[in-house]
Design a protein around this motif. Structure first.
Motif, PDB file in Angstrom:
ATOM      1  N   MET A   1       0.855  -1.200   0.000  1.00 51.78           N
ATOM      2  CA  MET A   1       0.000   0.000   0.000  1.00 51.78           C
ATOM      3  C   MET A   1       0.880   1.237   0.000  1.00 51.78           C
ATOM      4  N   THR A   2       0.477   2.229  -0.760  1.00 54.31           N
ATOM      5  CA  THR A   2       1.221   3.485  -0.822  1.00 54.31           C
ATOM      6  C   THR A   2       0.712   4.441   0.242  1.00 54.31           C
ATOM      7  N   ALA A   3       1.623   4.972   1.055  1.00 53.56           N
ATOM      8  CA  ALA A   3       1.231   5.948   2.069  1.00 53.56           C
ATOM      9  C   ALA A   3       0.820   7.246   1.407  1.00 53.56           C
ATOM     10  N   VAL A   4      -0.130   7.956   2.049  1.00 52.43           N
ATOM     11  CA  VAL A   4      -0.554   9.239   1.514  1.00 52.43           C
ATOM     12  C   VAL A   4      -0.497  10.288   2.601  1.00 52.43           C
ATOM     13  N   LEU A   5      -0.361  11.521   2.203  1.00 50.49           N
ATOM     14  CA  LEU A   5      -0.415  12.639   3.125  1.00 50.49           C
ATOM     15  C   LEU A   5      -1.833  12.778   3.638  1.00 50.49           C
ATOM     16  N   LEU A   6      -1.997  12.806   4.959  1.00 49.11           N
ATOM     17  CA  LEU A   6      -3.311  12.865   5.576  1.00 49.11           C
ATOM     18  C   LEU A   6      -4.140  14.014   5.014  1.00 49.11           C
ATOM     19  N   GLY A   7      -5.353  13.693   4.572  1.00 50.87           N
ATOM     20  CA  GLY A   7      -6.260  14.709   4.062  1.00 50.87           C
ATOM     21  C   GLY A   7      -6.072  15.027   2.599  1.00 50.87           C
ATOM     22  N   THR A   8      -5.185  14.306   1.920  1.00 49.89           N
ATOM     23  CA  THR A   8      -4.956  14.541   0.506  1.00 49.89           C
ATOM     24  C   THR A   8      -4.889  13.200  -0.207  1.00 49.89           C
ATOM     25  N   ASP A   9      -4.785  13.243  -1.534  1.00 46.43           N
ATOM     26  CA  ASP A   9      -4.567  12.019  -2.298  1.00 46.43           C
ATOM     27  C   ASP A   9      -3.168  12.009  -2.891  1.00 46.43           C
ATOM     28  N   ILE A  10      -2.243  12.746  -2.242  1.00 44.99           N
ATOM     29  CA  ILE A  10      -0.877  12.850  -2.745  1.00 44.99           C
ATOM     30  C   ILE A  10      -0.040  11.730  -2.153  1.00 44.99           C
ATOM     31  N   PRO A  11       0.487  10.813  -2.971  1.00 42.56           N
ATOM     32  CA  PRO A  11       1.280   9.710  -2.439  1.00 42.56           C
ATOM     33  C   PRO A  11       2.629  10.181  -1.946  1.00 42.56           C
ATOM     34  N   LEU A  12       3.087   9.575  -0.835  1.00 42.09           N
ATOM     35  CA  LEU A  12       4.406   9.862  -0.323  1.00 42.09           C
ATOM     36  C   LEU A  12       5.400   8.839  -0.862  1.00 42.09           C
ATOM     37  N   GLY A  13       6.694   9.110  -0.660  1.00 43.41           N
ATOM     38  CA  GLY A  13       7.700   8.161  -1.103  1.00 43.41           C
ATOM     39  C   GLY A  13       8.152   8.452  -2.516  1.00 43.41           C
ATOM     40  N   PRO A  14       8.705   7.434  -3.198  1.00 39.83           N
ATOM     41  CA  PRO A  14       9.333   7.670  -4.506  1.00 39.83           C
ATOM     42  C   PRO A  14       8.373   8.130  -5.589  1.00 39.83           C
ATOM     43  N   ARG A  15       7.058   7.986  -5.395  1.00 37.21           N
ATOM     44  CA  ARG A  15       6.122   8.392  -6.434  1.00 37.21           C
ATOM     45  C   ARG A  15       5.814   9.882  -6.391  1.00 37.21           C
ATOM     46  N   VAL A  16       6.263  10.584  -5.353  1.00 33.90           N
ATOM     47  CA  VAL A  16       6.023  12.024  -5.263  1.00 33.90           C
ATOM     48  C   VAL A  16       6.771  12.734  -6.382  1.00 33.90           C
ATOM     49  N   THR A  17       6.079  13.649  -7.047  1.00 31.14           N
ATOM     50  CA  THR A  17       6.710  14.434  -8.102  1.00 31.14           C
ATOM     51  C   THR A  17       6.522  15.920  -7.823  1.00 31.14           C
ATOM     52  N   GLY A  18       7.370  16.724  -8.434  1.00 30.50           N
ATOM     53  CA  GLY A  18       7.268  18.164  -8.296  1.00 30.50           C
ATOM     54  C   GLY A  18       7.725  18.839  -9.563  1.00 30.50           C
ATOM     55  N   SER A  19       7.489  20.140  -9.636  1.00 32.64           N
ATOM     56  CA  SER A  19       7.933  20.929 -10.780  1.00 32.64           C
ATOM     57  C   SER A  19       9.331  21.456 -10.475  1.00 32.64           C
ATOM     58  N   VAL A  20      10.325  20.891 -11.151  1.00 31.78           N
ATOM     59  CA  VAL A  20      11.726  21.223 -10.906  1.00 31.78           C
ATOM     60  C   VAL A  20      12.264  22.034 -12.072  1.00 31.78           C
ATOM     61  N   HIS A  21      12.843  23.175 -11.764  1.00 34.92           N
ATOM     62  CA  HIS A  21      13.441  24.008 -12.809  1.00 34.92           C
ATOM     63  C   HIS A  21      14.806  23.472 -13.217  1.00 34.92           C
ATOM     64  N   SER A  22      15.659  23.166 -12.219  1.00 33.47           N
ATOM     65  CA  SER A  22      17.010  22.705 -12.500  1.00 33.47           C
ATOM     66  C   SER A  22      17.666  22.278 -11.206  1.00 33.47           C
ATOM     67  N   TRP A  23      18.882  21.765 -11.322  1.00 30.76           N
ATOM     68  CA  TRP A  23      19.730  21.519 -10.158  1.00 30.76           C
ATOM     69  C   TRP A  23      21.168  21.818 -10.538  1.00 30.76           C
ATOM     70  N   ASP A  24      21.988  22.062  -9.492  1.00 32.07           N
ATOM     71  CA  ASP A  24      23.366  22.465  -9.764  1.00 32.07           C
ATOM     72  C   ASP A  24      24.186  22.274  -8.496  1.00 32.07           C
ATOM     73  N   LEU A  25      25.508  22.313  -8.635  1.00 31.25           N
ATOM     74  CA  LEU A  25      26.402  22.349  -7.489  1.00 31.25           C
ATOM     75  C   LEU A  25      26.797  23.801  -7.249  1.00 31.25           C
ATOM     76  N   SER A  26      26.789  24.218  -5.982  1.00 30.92           N
ATOM     77  CA  SER A  26      27.041  25.619  -5.649  1.00 30.92           C
ATOM     78  C   SER A  26      27.916  25.701  -4.413  1.00 30.92           C
ATOM     79  N   THR A  27      28.681  26.750  -4.324  1.00 32.50           N
ATOM     80  CA  THR A  27      29.536  26.981  -3.157  1.00 32.50           C
ATOM     81  C   THR A  27      29.394  28.423  -2.699  1.00 32.50           C
ATOM     82  N   GLY A  28      29.110  28.608  -1.416  1.00 32.80           N
ATOM     83  CA  GLY A  28      29.180  29.947  -0.851  1.00 32.80           C
ATOM     84  C   GLY A  28      27.872  30.563  -0.406  1.00 32.80           C
TER      85      GLY A  28
END
Length: 257
Positions: free
Chosen positions: A1-28
């Motif tokens: 069974m996939t866990a969900v956030l209480l009160g929503t139908d949003i699955p937790l764990g590896p199936r969670v998705t989001g809108s990602v612009h980019s990623w990078d390595l940064s210092t400072g």
């Protein structure tokens, strides 16, 4: 069974998705050491000096799973740990996507063993659950002005939610770096800087203040988006002006960089 956030139908764990612009390595500027920084898309503020206007709309991001982001960060963990770094979630505004952000922090901290930092304006701080904040080691909190009218002019939003979030972080004993952008002719009046400094010093959990000089490196992005960059004629502050602002924070017993 996939866990969900209480009160929503949003699955937790590896199936969670989001809108990602980019990623990078940064210092400072994104926390201590070398950081794996995930930039999320979407922000409720419309800052006049935003240097990443291409992150303001969630549609400008790519729907991405937590697994993909964590797998990318895992490639650099040895290097990151050796530098005393960690993982930062930035934006945009991460708290516009609190479930995705919370899952990223949980995986970064407990699976990869990384120091974690949240980069936020604090405007949506009420969306950050105590569970999310428990997985955050450091909050990079932008306080863009103390003058309420000026804050709304700079960001398009009221200041109070950010102050409420700052007080909540203080109550939780969460380590905070305050970040303040110094814009000549806009945020630099001494009474405005003094207000931010006095408030930050009153919290008791601010270990550092970054006084960030205004720059126009994002101007080309505004132009590419067909939007006017209203601060195009505003100069960057001189070293003396930046030093004077830092002195105000130092006078309140804060470490200012």
């Amino acid at each position: 069974m996939t866990a969900v956030l209480l009160g929503t139908d949003i699955p937790l764990g590896p199936r969670v998705t989001g809108s990602v612009h980019s990623w990078d390595l940064s210092t400072g500027v994104d926390g201590p050491g070398t950081r794996f920084v995930t930039f999320l898309a979407g922000c409720p503020l419309t800052c006049l000096y935003c240097h990443n206007p291409d992150t303001l709309a969630m549609r400008n991001g790519r729907r991405t799973g937590v697994d993909e982001v964590v797998a990318e960060a895992a490639k650099y963990t040895s290097f990151i740990r050796a530098s005393g770094g960690g993982a930062t979630v930035s934006g945009g505004e991460p708290l516009l996507q609190p479930v995705f952000t919370g899952e990223l922090f949980h995986r970064f901290k407990h699976e990869l063993g990384l120091h974690t930092a949240l980069d936020t304006s604090g405007f949506l701080g009420a969306r950050a659950s105590d569970g999310l904040l428990a997985d955050v080691d450091l909050v990079l909190l932008d306080i863009k002005s103390w003058d309420r009218g000026l804050y709304r002019r700079v960001t398009g939003r009221p200041l109070e939610p950010t102050l409420d979030f700052a007080r909540r972080l203080a109550d939780l004993g969460k380590d905070v770096w305050v970040r303040f952008v110094l814009v000549p002719g806009l945020t630099d009046p001494v009474e405005n800087v003094e207000g931010v400094a006095s408030f930050a010093a009153s919290l008791g959990n601010v270990s550092r203040v970054n006084v960030l000089p205004f720059h126009k490196l994002g101007a080309a992005k505004w132009e590419a988006l067909g939007r006017e960059f209203t601060l195009a004629d505003t100069p960057s502050p001189t070293p003396a002006q930046v030093g004077a602002a830092r002195d105000v924070f130092t006078a309140h017993g804060l470490k200012a960089i």
